[in-house]
Write a protein that holds these residues in place. Structure first.
Motif, short mmCIF file in Angstrom:
data_model
loop_
_atom_site.label_atom_id
_atom_site.label_comp_id
_atom_site.label_asym_id
_atom_site.label_seq_id
_atom_site.Cartn_x
_atom_site.Cartn_y
_atom_site.Cartn_z
N PRO A 1 58.42 27.60 8.59
CA PRO A 1 58.78 28.65 9.54
C PRO A 1 58.40 30.02 8.97
O PRO A 1 58.47 30.25 7.76
CB PRO A 1 60.30 28.52 9.66
CG PRO A 1 60.59 27.09 9.28
CD PRO A 1 59.56 26.75 8.24
N GLY A 2 57.95 30.89 9.84
CA GLY A 2 57.51 32.21 9.42
C GLY A 2 56.01 32.29 9.25
O GLY A 2 55.45 33.37 9.13
N THR A 3 55.34 31.12 9.21
CA THR A 3 53.88 31.11 9.14
C THR A 3 53.34 30.91 10.55
O THR A 3 54.08 30.65 11.49
CB THR A 3 53.37 29.99 8.20
OG1 THR A 3 53.79 28.72 8.72
CG2 THR A 3 53.92 30.18 6.79
N SER A 4 52.05 31.00 10.69
CA SER A 4 51.41 30.90 12.01
C SER A 4 51.27 29.44 12.43
O SER A 4 50.49 28.68 11.84
CB SER A 4 50.03 31.56 11.97
OG SER A 4 49.35 31.30 13.17
N MET A 5 52.02 29.05 13.46
CA MET A 5 51.89 27.69 13.97
C MET A 5 50.51 27.49 14.60
O MET A 5 49.94 26.41 14.52
CB MET A 5 52.97 27.37 14.99
CG MET A 5 52.87 25.93 15.50
SD MET A 5 54.12 25.43 16.67
CE MET A 5 55.49 25.17 15.57
N LYS A 6 49.97 28.53 15.20
CA LYS A 6 48.65 28.45 15.82
C LYS A 6 47.61 28.08 14.76
O LYS A 6 46.80 27.18 14.96
CB LYS A 6 48.32 29.79 16.47
CG LYS A 6 47.05 29.82 17.25
CD LYS A 6 46.87 31.25 17.75
CE LYS A 6 46.00 31.39 18.92
NZ LYS A 6 45.84 32.77 19.34
N ALA A 7 47.64 28.76 13.63
CA ALA A 7 46.69 28.47 12.55
C ALA A 7 46.92 27.06 12.01
O ALA A 7 45.95 26.34 11.71
CB ALA A 7 46.84 29.49 11.43
N TRP A 8 48.17 26.66 11.90
CA TRP A 8 48.50 25.33 11.41
C TRP A 8 47.94 24.27 12.35
O TRP A 8 47.32 23.31 11.91
CB TRP A 8 50.02 25.23 11.28
CG TRP A 8 50.54 23.97 10.67
CD1 TRP A 8 50.34 23.52 9.39
CD2 TRP A 8 51.37 22.99 11.30
NE1 TRP A 8 51.01 22.34 9.20
CE2 TRP A 8 51.66 21.99 10.35
CE3 TRP A 8 51.92 22.88 12.58
CZ2 TRP A 8 52.45 20.89 10.64
CZ3 TRP A 8 52.71 21.78 12.85
CH2 TRP A 8 52.97 20.80 11.89
N LEU A 9 48.12 24.46 13.67
CA LEU A 9 47.61 23.50 14.65
C LEU A 9 46.08 23.48 14.66
O LEU A 9 45.47 22.41 14.76
CB LEU A 9 48.15 23.83 16.04
CG LEU A 9 49.63 23.58 16.26
CD1 LEU A 9 50.08 24.15 17.60
CD2 LEU A 9 49.95 22.11 16.18
N PHE A 10 45.46 24.65 14.55
CA PHE A 10 44.00 24.71 14.52
C PHE A 10 43.46 23.98 13.29
O PHE A 10 42.42 23.32 13.35
CB PHE A 10 43.51 26.15 14.53
CG PHE A 10 43.53 26.80 15.89
CD1 PHE A 10 44.14 26.22 16.98
CD2 PHE A 10 42.93 28.02 16.09
CE1 PHE A 10 44.15 26.81 18.23
CE2 PHE A 10 42.92 28.64 17.33
CZ PHE A 10 43.54 28.03 18.40
N THR A 11 44.15 24.09 12.17
CA THR A 11 43.72 23.39 10.96
C THR A 11 43.82 21.87 11.16
O THR A 11 42.90 21.13 10.79
CB THR A 11 44.59 23.82 9.75
OG1 THR A 11 44.45 25.22 9.57
CG2 THR A 11 44.17 23.09 8.49
N ILE A 12 44.92 21.42 11.74
CA ILE A 12 45.07 19.99 12.02
C ILE A 12 43.96 19.52 12.96
O ILE A 12 43.34 18.48 12.74
CB ILE A 12 46.46 19.70 12.63
CG1 ILE A 12 47.56 19.97 11.60
CG2 ILE A 12 46.54 18.26 13.13
CD1 ILE A 12 48.96 19.92 12.16
N LEU A 13 43.70 20.31 14.01
CA LEU A 13 42.66 19.95 14.99
C LEU A 13 41.30 19.88 14.32
O LEU A 13 40.56 18.91 14.50
CB LEU A 13 42.64 20.98 16.13
CG LEU A 13 41.70 20.64 17.27
CD1 LEU A 13 42.36 20.99 18.58
CD2 LEU A 13 40.40 21.38 17.15
N ARG A 14 40.98 20.89 13.52
CA ARG A 14 39.67 20.92 12.85
C ARG A 14 39.51 19.72 11.92
O ARG A 14 38.48 19.03 11.93
CB ARG A 14 39.50 22.21 12.06
CG ARG A 14 38.11 22.37 11.48
CD ARG A 14 38.00 23.44 10.42
NE ARG A 14 38.80 23.01 9.28
CZ ARG A 14 39.69 23.76 8.65
NH1 ARG A 14 39.92 24.99 9.03
NH2 ARG A 14 40.36 23.30 7.62
N ASN A 15 40.54 19.43 11.12
CA ASN A 15 40.46 18.30 10.20
C ASN A 15 40.35 16.97 10.95
O ASN A 15 39.60 16.08 10.55
CB ASN A 15 41.66 18.29 9.26
CG ASN A 15 41.62 19.43 8.28
OD1 ASN A 15 40.58 20.04 8.04
ND2 ASN A 15 42.77 19.75 7.70
#
Length: 173
Positions: free
Chosen positions: A49-63
């Motif tokens: 929490p407190g970090t960017s969920m959008k970036a986290w999801l984009f990283t999962i998607l990219r991987n």
């Protein structure tokens, strides 16, 4: 609904758009989106929490996209099915064939009913499933009821046994 769930649902359109950009295909984008959301949900404890969920999801998607691409390079082209015919083998356990019947019956359900049933099956509440499906609560409840009834009717003619029942019938092996 938790903050994580709300944020995840709110970001679905943005992640879907990114998936379209990455895959350049509507059906592939939807598959990639579903894979991403499933992985995010399974790893929700790892999100900070407190970090960017959008970036986290984009990283999962990219991987996920990179992993799918690597796997696709190993796929053997077999347009006539000749190679696949040589690989055929019977199910080694009866329950696997019965499980296949269940999966086939689930696949035959209309998409809205199937989605609602699967969301409830993975232990989302009806209210949570209604939010995910963007449908009224009563509609989700009705879809699940109809899906269960259709599965019961379709599978009624095929006796379904659990893996334990199959082992017991085989003498405990």
């Amino acid at each position: 609904m938790s903050v994580f769930q709300r944020d995840l649902v709110d970001l679905v359109p943005v992640v879907r758009a990114y998936a379209h950009v990455v895959t350049r295909s509507s059906s592939d984008a939807d598959d990639l989106l579903q894979d991403t959301l499933e992985k995010a949900w399974c790893a929700r404890e790892q999100f900070q929490p407190g970090t960017s969920m959008k970036a986290w999801l984009f990283t999962i998607l990219r991987n996920s996209h990179h992993n799918q691409w690597r796997r696709s390079r190993r796929i053997v082209e077999d347009p006539n099915g000749e190679h696949a015919a040589t690989l055929h083998s019977e199910a080694s356990q009866g329950w696997r064939a019965e499980f296949g019947d269940v999966l086939t019956a689930i696949a035959r359900l209309e998409p809205a009913s199937r989605d609602a049933l699967l969301l409830i099956t993975v232990r989302l509440s009806y209210e949570e499933a209604a939010v995910v499906c963007e449908s009224p609560l009563r509609s989700v409840q009705s879809r699940v009821r109809r899906a269960r009834q259709r599965l019961a009717d379709e599978l009624d003619s095929v006796p379904i046994r659990t893996p334990d029942q199959c082992r017991a019938a085989a003498g405990g092996r």
